[in-house]
Scaffold this motif. Structure first.
Motif, PDB file in Angstrom:
ATOM      1  N   UNK A 104      70.181  25.866  28.129  1.00  0.00           N
ATOM      2  CA  UNK A 104      70.532  25.975  29.330  1.00  0.00           C
ATOM      3  C   UNK A 104      71.578  25.335  30.077  1.00  0.00           C
ATOM      4  N   UNK A 105      72.223  26.408  30.916  1.00  0.00           N
ATOM      5  CA  UNK A 105      73.652  25.706  31.406  1.00  0.00           C
ATOM      6  C   UNK A 105      73.380  25.424  32.918  1.00  0.00           C
ATOM      7  N   UNK A 106      74.229  24.643  33.589  1.00  0.00           N
ATOM      8  CA  UNK A 106      74.276  24.120  34.869  1.00  0.00           C
ATOM      9  C   UNK A 106      75.574  23.725  35.356  1.00  0.00           C
ATOM     10  N   UNK A 107      75.989  24.287  36.495  1.00  0.00           N
ATOM     11  CA  UNK A 107      77.397  24.002  37.064  1.00  0.00           C
ATOM     12  C   UNK A 107      77.314  23.724  38.573  1.00  0.00           C
ATOM     13  N   UNK A 108      78.413  22.912  38.729  1.00  0.00           N
ATOM     14  CA  UNK A 108      78.507  22.670  40.234  1.00  0.00           C
ATOM     15  C   UNK A 108      79.132  23.957  41.085  1.00  0.00           C
ATOM     16  N   UNK A 109      78.905  23.953  42.146  1.00  0.00           N
ATOM     17  CA  UNK A 109      79.215  25.143  42.878  1.00  0.00           C
ATOM     18  C   UNK A 109      80.870  25.264  42.991  1.00  0.00           C
ATOM     19  N   UNK A 159      84.187  28.049  34.889  1.00  0.00           N
ATOM     20  CA  UNK A 159      84.209  26.896  34.062  1.00  0.00           C
ATOM     21  C   UNK A 159      83.173  27.515  33.211  1.00  0.00           C
ATOM     22  N   UNK A 160      83.020  27.420  31.893  1.00  0.00           N
ATOM     23  CA  UNK A 160      82.206  27.833  31.045  1.00  0.00           C
ATOM     24  C   UNK A 160      82.011  26.540  29.798  1.00  0.00           C
ATOM     25  N   UNK A 161      80.568  26.256  29.782  1.00  0.00           N
ATOM     26  CA  UNK A 161      80.075  25.202  28.981  1.00  0.00           C
ATOM     27  C   UNK A 161      79.402  25.693  27.917  1.00  0.00           C
ATOM     28  N   UNK A 162      79.627  25.162  26.632  1.00  0.00           N
ATOM     29  CA  UNK A 162      78.987  25.656  25.516  1.00  0.00           C
ATOM     30  C   UNK A 162      78.910  24.655  24.576  1.00  0.00           C
ATOM     31  N   UNK A 163      77.919  24.847  23.420  1.00  0.00           N
ATOM     32  CA  UNK A 163      77.980  23.889  22.371  1.00  0.00           C
ATOM     33  C   UNK A 163      77.774  24.583  21.029  1.00  0.00           C
ATOM     34  N   UNK A 164      77.983  23.564  20.127  1.00  0.00           N
ATOM     35  CA  UNK A 164      78.248  24.076  18.768  1.00  0.00           C
ATOM     36  C   UNK A 164      77.379  22.823  18.103  1.00  0.00           C
ATOM     37  N   UNK A 165      75.919  23.267  17.714  1.00  0.00           N
ATOM     38  CA  UNK A 165      74.975  22.080  17.374  1.00  0.00           C
ATOM     39  C   UNK A 165      75.420  21.546  15.920  1.00  0.00           C
ATOM     40  N   UNK A 166      76.062  22.610  15.241  1.00  0.00           N
ATOM     41  CA  UNK A 166      76.448  22.288  13.759  1.00  0.00           C
ATOM     42  C   UNK A 166      77.608  21.385  13.812  1.00  0.00           C
ATOM     43  N   UNK A 167      78.291  21.270  14.774  1.00  0.00           N
ATOM     44  CA  UNK A 167      79.447  20.411  14.827  1.00  0.00           C
ATOM     45  C   UNK A 167      79.186  19.335  15.868  1.00  0.00           C
TER      46      UNK A 167
END
Length: 124
Positions: free
Chosen positions: A57-62, A68-76
């Motif tokens: 789940x993602x959250x952003x400041x207004x 902006x886009x936040x993402x993750x790579x759990x493998x890394x």
């Protein structure tokens, strides 16, 4: 303990893009939120974006929503912040941060671990 190491900052013209990376190590399984905060000269540190490590789940400041886009790579064990349409007011030191508890995501005081920070400068 959790260790966080940022990379990817730099100088860019207004309207340009940058991608920040944050590599996490240590007791990663304890992380609930992993995210980014920033601090401009003379200003308080402010929340930018966060992602839940398990569910994504993602959250952003207004101020950054839609740019902006936040993402993750759990493998890394890495979280990314893709920053598009950058503005001079985005200039700041950007910090990767993590917290273990499901508390208010935008409260920077409640983050438990911090990276060393990476400078982002947007010229007009």
């Amino acid at each position: 303990q959790v260790q966080l190491v940022e990379s990817g900052g730099g100088l860019v013209q207004a309207g340009g893009s940058l991608r920040l990376s944050c590599a996490a190590s240590g007791r990663i399984f304890t992380i609930y939120y992993l995210g980014w905060c920033r601090q401009a000269p003379g200003k308080e540190r402010e929340f930018v974006a966060a992602i839940t490590w398990s569910g994504g789940s993602t959250y952003y400041a207004d101020s950054v929503k839609g740019r902006f886009t936040i993402s993750r790579d759990n493998a890394k064990n890495t979280v990314y912040l893709q920053m598009n349409s950058l503005k001079p007011e985005d200039t700041a030191v950007y910090y990767c941060a993590a917290k273990n508890r499901r508390t208010v995501v935008a409260d920077t005081r409640e983050y438990d671990y911090w990276g060393q920070g990476t400078q982002v400068t947007v010229s007009s």
